[in-house]
Design a protein around this motif. Sequence first.
Motif, PDB file in Angstrom:
ATOM      1  N   GLN A 178      -5.443  23.832 -69.791  1.00 44.91           N
ATOM      2  CA  GLN A 178      -6.522  24.814 -69.761  1.00 44.91           C
ATOM      3  C   GLN A 178      -7.809  24.099 -69.369  1.00 44.91           C
ATOM      4  O   GLN A 178      -8.312  23.244 -70.113  1.00 44.91           O
ATOM      5  N   ASP A 179      -8.300  24.463 -68.202  1.00 46.82           N
ATOM      6  CA  ASP A 179      -9.455  23.785 -67.629  1.00 46.82           C
ATOM      7  C   ASP A 179     -10.646  23.835 -68.582  1.00 46.82           C
ATOM      8  O   ASP A 179     -10.996  24.887 -69.114  1.00 46.82           O
ATOM      9  N   ARG A 180     -11.256  22.686 -68.789  1.00 49.98           N
ATOM     10  CA  ARG A 180     -12.419  22.499 -69.659  1.00 49.98           C
ATOM     11  C   ARG A 180     -12.133  22.816 -71.123  1.00 49.98           C
ATOM     12  O   ARG A 180     -13.038  23.021 -71.912  1.00 49.98           O
ATOM     13  N   GLY A 181     -10.838  22.866 -71.498  1.00 48.74           N
ATOM     14  CA  GLY A 181     -10.486  22.998 -72.896  1.00 48.74           C
ATOM     15  C   GLY A 181     -10.968  21.797 -73.694  1.00 48.74           C
ATOM     16  O   GLY A 181     -10.937  20.658 -73.205  1.00 48.74           O
ATOM     17  N   LYS A 182     -11.395  22.028 -74.911  1.00 47.65           N
ATOM     18  CA  LYS A 182     -12.045  20.965 -75.686  1.00 47.65           C
ATOM     19  C   LYS A 182     -11.153  20.358 -76.775  1.00 47.65           C
ATOM     20  O   LYS A 182     -11.612  19.510 -77.540  1.00 47.65           O
ATOM     21  N   ILE A 183      -9.891  20.790 -76.864  1.00 51.47           N
ATOM     22  CA  ILE A 183      -8.896  20.097 -77.694  1.00 51.47           C
ATOM     23  C   ILE A 183      -7.973  19.363 -76.723  1.00 51.47           C
ATOM     24  O   ILE A 183      -7.382  19.988 -75.828  1.00 51.47           O
ATOM     25  N   PHE A 184      -7.857  18.059 -76.866  1.00 53.22           N
ATOM     26  CA  PHE A 184      -7.003  17.299 -75.954  1.00 53.22           C
ATOM     27  C   PHE A 184      -5.767  16.778 -76.680  1.00 53.22           C
ATOM     28  O   PHE A 184      -5.797  16.477 -77.884  1.00 53.22           O
ATOM     29  N   ARG A 198      -1.736  13.793 -70.129  1.00 51.19           N
ATOM     30  CA  ARG A 198      -2.841  14.301 -70.938  1.00 51.19           C
ATOM     31  C   ARG A 198      -3.110  15.741 -70.536  1.00 51.19           C
ATOM     32  O   ARG A 198      -3.105  16.081 -69.347  1.00 51.19           O
ATOM     33  N   THR A 199      -3.343  16.595 -71.534  1.00 50.79           N
ATOM     34  CA  THR A 199      -3.647  17.995 -71.273  1.00 50.79           C
ATOM     35  C   THR A 199      -4.741  18.468 -72.213  1.00 50.79           C
ATOM     36  O   THR A 199      -5.175  17.725 -73.114  1.00 50.79           O
ATOM     37  N   ALA A 200      -5.190  19.704 -72.020  1.00 51.63           N
ATOM     38  CA  ALA A 200      -6.288  20.243 -72.821  1.00 51.63           C
ATOM     39  C   ALA A 200      -5.984  21.681 -73.214  1.00 51.63           C
ATOM     40  O   ALA A 200      -5.277  22.408 -72.506  1.00 51.63           O
ATOM     41  N   ILE A 201      -6.559  22.082 -74.358  1.00 54.91           N
ATOM     42  CA  ILE A 201      -6.359  23.418 -74.926  1.00 54.91           C
ATOM     43  C   ILE A 201      -7.735  24.005 -75.225  1.00 54.91           C
ATOM     44  O   ILE A 201      -8.590  23.331 -75.804  1.00 54.91           O
ATOM     45  N   GLY A 202      -7.961  25.267 -74.879  1.00 52.57           N
ATOM     46  CA  GLY A 202      -9.211  25.911 -75.247  1.00 52.57           C
ATOM     47  C   GLY A 202      -9.692  26.891 -74.212  1.00 52.57           C
ATOM     48  O   GLY A 202      -9.140  27.016 -73.109  1.00 52.57           O
ATOM     49  N   THR A 203     -10.762  27.603 -74.561  1.00 50.57           N
ATOM     50  CA  THR A 203     -11.273  28.684 -73.718  1.00 50.57           C
ATOM     51  C   THR A 203     -12.330  28.210 -72.728  1.00 50.57           C
ATOM     52  O   THR A 203     -12.881  29.023 -71.976  1.00 50.57           O
ATOM     53  N   GLY A 204     -12.646  26.924 -72.718  1.00 48.43           N
ATOM     54  CA  GLY A 204     -13.600  26.398 -71.747  1.00 48.43           C
ATOM     55  C   GLY A 204     -15.042  26.493 -72.177  1.00 48.43           C
ATOM     56  O   GLY A 204     -15.955  26.317 -71.349  1.00 48.43           O
ATOM     57  N   GLN A 205     -15.291  26.743 -73.462  1.00 45.55           N
ATOM     58  CA  GLN A 205     -16.669  26.759 -73.942  1.00 45.55           C
ATOM     59  C   GLN A 205     -17.194  25.331 -74.047  1.00 45.55           C
ATOM     60  O   GLN A 205     -16.470  24.359 -73.844  1.00 45.55           O
ATOM     61  N   SER A 206     -18.446  25.194 -74.419  1.00 46.26           N
ATOM     62  CA  SER A 206     -19.065  23.869 -74.441  1.00 46.26           C
ATOM     63  C   SER A 206     -18.616  23.034 -75.638  1.00 46.26           C
ATOM     64  O   SER A 206     -18.799  21.814 -75.647  1.00 46.26           O
ATOM     65  N   VAL A 207     -18.076  23.696 -76.663  1.00 39.92           N
ATOM     66  CA  VAL A 207     -17.599  22.995 -77.863  1.00 39.92           C
ATOM     67  C   VAL A 207     -16.177  23.464 -78.162  1.00 39.92           C
ATOM     68  O   VAL A 207     -15.743  24.515 -77.683  1.00 39.92           O
TER      69      VAL A 207
END
Length: 600
Positions: A178-184, A198-207
């Motif tokens: 998930q692009d710009r997800g903040k949980i890696f 490596r991947t990422a999880i989240g809605t792409g918010q700043s935090v």
Amino acid sequence: MAPPLLQQNYGDDGRSEVILDGANNIYLTSSTQSANFPVFNGFQTSRGGLQDAVVIKMDPDLTGDPLFSTYLGGSGNDAGYVLSLGPTGEIFVAGGTESADFPGNKTALGTTNAGGIDGFVARISNNGTSLISSAYVGTTGIDQIYGIQFDRNGYPYIMGQTTGTMSAINIPAGGFYQDRGKIFVAKLQRDLSGYVYRTAIGTGQSVPNISPTAFLVDRCENVYVSGWGSGHPQMARFLTTTTSGLITTSDALQPNTDGNDFYFIVLRRDAAGPGPLYASFFGQVGGYPDHVDGGTSRFDRNGVIYQTVCANCIGGAVFPTTPGAWASTKSGDQCNMAMFKIAFNLSGVTSQLRSEIGGVVNDTAGCVPLDVTFTDLVRNAQQYVWDFGDGTPQVGPLPAATGYTQTHTFTSTGVFRVMLIAIDPASCNERDTTYMNIRVGDLEANLQASVVKLEPCENFNYQFNNITPTMPARPYTDTSFVWDFGDGSPRVRAGLNPVTHSYANPGTYNAKLILVDTGFCNYPDSIDVVVRASANVEADFTGPTTGCAPLDATFTYTGSGDRPLNGILVIRHQVQRIHPHWQTRLIYLVRRAATRCDWW
């Protein structure tokens, strides 16, 4: 309290982790601001900055000094959040650091601190005397690691938060990122030299959307993440934000969120796509947000989450509970601790072997011929194969409906390694094997015992006699047996000699004579010895004093003290006419209890 820069989540100042190894040694990581933290056999003997991580190893009984304890940190602030044991026993510790000079020989995974706060991974020898290597993990934003686990092939995995961008590394085409997800989530090389993926999880918010609470890599290399998020104004000063917008799967336990819930997501092996294997919310609707005051919860190896929650604070909502729950409603006006356990059933076929001998669950020893019932407690296989280790042919493959349990008779003596193979061709691991040792012997002790009341009568002193017949083939020693007096007092090791014991108060006590000599096939058999310790009594009874013959008279015991064994003693005596007009009979009661010395 953690320094403000490191405390990015509500409760980070309470984070630490405790784990056990196969020998039940205890490992702990946490943080300290103490300059005099006790160091034993550690590689870093003094604090590097205002706050350091610490790592401790203790023996199973917590006796004496720690096996080792050490600081871990540079000249900035450092925090130890999680740890795990590698396949050869090395200790992998992870957390957050502000130090530009975090100790250890840096690997290619990360040689410098990329921002003000980076995550770190440190690899420590099992005896604590050596910091083998370490690495930074981070971006130009804020990064910390809140989970570290190993797969069955010995690869380490990490999970954490970032305010930067963790780009995808080695994600397969159509894989989950998930692009710009903040949980890696990342799988590392065994020597920390780089990333496997490596991947990422989240809605792409700043935090980040969630504050992590649990992390797992299962036997199929699926990756599990648990955490909670909140958009509540009182949480605004912390790093996390709302859970709204996070992805869920069609089979989610709770597909919707009020923005202040727990969130679970399971990623496929190597972050394969098209989406997560499972994702769901869990929590109450409305009210003060569900949260955790620091610390970690756990997934077990079968992919089951055990989570505690600060729930239903202030009221105004109902936290979901299951039928039959110990408490289904809130008590009091403040936060209640809620607990839940959720089985995701995604970790492949597995098995858990249980034995039963003579109705005793988990018994693994007995006398020949020995009937043992074996049961698979998991029962998620399609077929079963059994090997009882005594030379008899394998049984199976058997269908799941009947094959999950088998009763086998061992007709010879020895120690037999029983093997259960649980099979599911459609699962990621196809089969899982479990072993259990069964000990069968032919030397059986015939336990016998008695108890005698000792003088003075008003005290509760008793002599316990072990009258078990001797065994010429294996004479009993002074430690072959244990007496348990049934009153919570310490058990007493003994042989055949009498043992005395005094009870503090009257009552009925279920004493036991226990065989603890493993040379006998019926170890650890026991027999009960019931002791009725009673205060002295005064005998009395009531009944008719006159009547017409023939007189069918009933007499009832009304004395004080211990009652007869059946609770009420009734004496019936029939008086026949002997004198033409009247006859007098003297009725009296005499009784002596086996564990008493007074007559009544």
